[in-house]
Design a protein around this motif. Structure first.
Motif, PDB file in Angstrom:
ATOM      1  N   ASP A  90     -11.423  54.446  40.971  1.00 30.40           N
ATOM      2  CA  ASP A  90     -11.097  55.510  41.919  1.00 30.40           C
ATOM      3  C   ASP A  90      -9.588  55.597  42.129  1.00 30.40           C
ATOM      4  O   ASP A  90      -9.016  56.698  42.150  1.00 30.40           O
ATOM      5  N   ASP A  91      -8.948  54.443  42.283  1.00 30.68           N
ATOM      6  CA  ASP A  91      -7.492  54.431  42.440  1.00 30.68           C
ATOM      7  C   ASP A  91      -6.812  54.944  41.175  1.00 30.68           C
ATOM      8  O   ASP A  91      -5.813  55.674  41.247  1.00 30.68           O
ATOM      9  N   CYS A  93      -8.044  57.103  39.048  1.00 30.55           N
ATOM     10  CA  CYS A  93      -8.230  58.556  38.990  1.00 30.55           C
ATOM     11  C   CYS A  93      -7.282  59.272  39.947  1.00 30.55           C
ATOM     12  O   CYS A  93      -6.770  60.352  39.627  1.00 30.55           O
ATOM     13  N   ASP A  94      -7.056  58.675  41.110  1.00 28.53           N
ATOM     14  CA  ASP A  94      -6.100  59.277  42.044  1.00 28.53           C
ATOM     15  C   ASP A  94      -4.718  59.369  41.414  1.00 28.53           C
ATOM     16  O   ASP A  94      -4.017  60.384  41.561  1.00 28.53           O
ATOM     17  N   LEU A  95      -4.318  58.317  40.699  1.00 30.88           N
ATOM     18  CA  LEU A  95      -3.021  58.330  40.039  1.00 30.88           C
ATOM     19  C   LEU A  95      -3.001  59.326  38.885  1.00 30.88           C
ATOM     20  O   LEU A  95      -2.000  60.017  38.657  1.00 30.88           O
ATOM     21  N   ARG A  97      -4.412  62.120  38.750  1.00 35.28           N
ATOM     22  CA  ARG A  97      -4.288  63.478  39.290  1.00 35.28           C
ATOM     23  C   ARG A  97      -2.868  63.816  39.737  1.00 35.28           C
ATOM     24  O   ARG A  97      -2.574  64.978  40.007  1.00 35.28           O
ATOM     25  N   THR A  98      -1.983  62.831  39.816  1.00 35.36           N
ATOM     26  CA  THR A  98      -0.608  63.118  40.223  1.00 35.36           C
ATOM     27  C   THR A  98       0.191  63.815  39.132  1.00 35.36           C
ATOM     28  O   THR A  98       1.269  64.366  39.399  1.00 35.36           O
ATOM     29  N   ARG A 118     -16.190  59.013  35.884  1.00 36.03           N
ATOM     30  CA  ARG A 118     -15.039  59.784  36.375  1.00 36.03           C
ATOM     31  C   ARG A 118     -13.850  59.778  35.421  1.00 36.03           C
ATOM     32  O   ARG A 118     -13.218  60.806  35.207  1.00 36.03           O
TER      33      ARG A 118
END
Length: 210
Positions: A90-91, A93-95, A97-98, A118
């Motif tokens: 999850d972390d 994927c968050d990165l 998306r940046t 994901r």
């Protein structure tokens, strides 16, 4: 290549079906100053690095800024991030998306498929490269099928079948594998030759592991 201290064997390149040797290495430290030293060490060894990664997202804000600077200076071609634990996806994927990454690296094989949930779909959506590691771990080689069953996949060894299963996923750019056995890299690299597995073949191989 492996980490800044060790080296792996060449990889199975899924995008162009041939062996490709690229300089890939990682920053793996919580210290920004040590991260800079690791980067300098890699550049002293290689002169230029095609792919530099923040390993396991350790201290990624500082390490990523440093790698972005090196990329701007033309010393690094692509920046990536890795994670060995699906709990960290999850972390990751968050990165992703940046928009600051060019690629990611995650574990993936027929028994370790968390990346399909994901990471792989998001990488395809964003146009990011995907390196996969640990292709022959997590028990995939413990109970191989009969030689006759292996031959139905158009390969000679069970390891080749597993590697081709991974490389046949169009979202995967490169399969990273390592060995201490002489001659094994050449044998495994044959999995990087087409034809690729279709969906039915991938499903049939997965069923053999259940």
């Amino acid at each position: 290549m492996g980490t800044w201290q060790t080296f792996d064997v060449p990889s199975v390149n899924a995008s162009n079906a041939r062996m490709a040797l690229k300089r890939r290495t990682k920053i793996w430290t919580s210290s920004p100053s040590e991260g800079r030293e690791q980067a300098n060490h890699g550049l002293r060894l290689f002169g230029r690095v095609e792919i530099y990664q923040v390993h396991n997202l350790v201290k990624w804000p500082a390490q990523l800024r440093m790698l972005e600077q090196l990329k701007g200076e033309g010393k690094v071609d692509a920046i990536g991030a890795t994670h060995y634990d699906p709990g960290g996806f999850d972390d990751l994927c968050d990165l992703m998306r940046t928009g600051r990454l060019d690629m990611v690296q995650v574990p993936y094989n027929p028994r370790r498929r968390e990346a399909e949930i994901r990471v792989l779909p998001l990488a395809a959506e964003l146009g990011l490269g995907v390196l996969t590691h640990s292709p022959l771990r997590f028990g995939v080689l413990d109970r191989p099928p009969s030689p006759e069953a292996i031959k139905t996949f158009g390969v000679k060894t069970w390891a080749q079948a597993i590697l081709k299963w991974i490389a046949s996923d169009p979202r995967v750019s490169c399969v990273l594998t390592a060995t201490k056995t002489p001659g094994r890299p050449t044998e495994n690299a044959q999995a990087g030759n087409p034809p690729w597995f279709d969906a039915d073949q991938r499903e049939r191989l997965s069923a053999l592991l259940t």
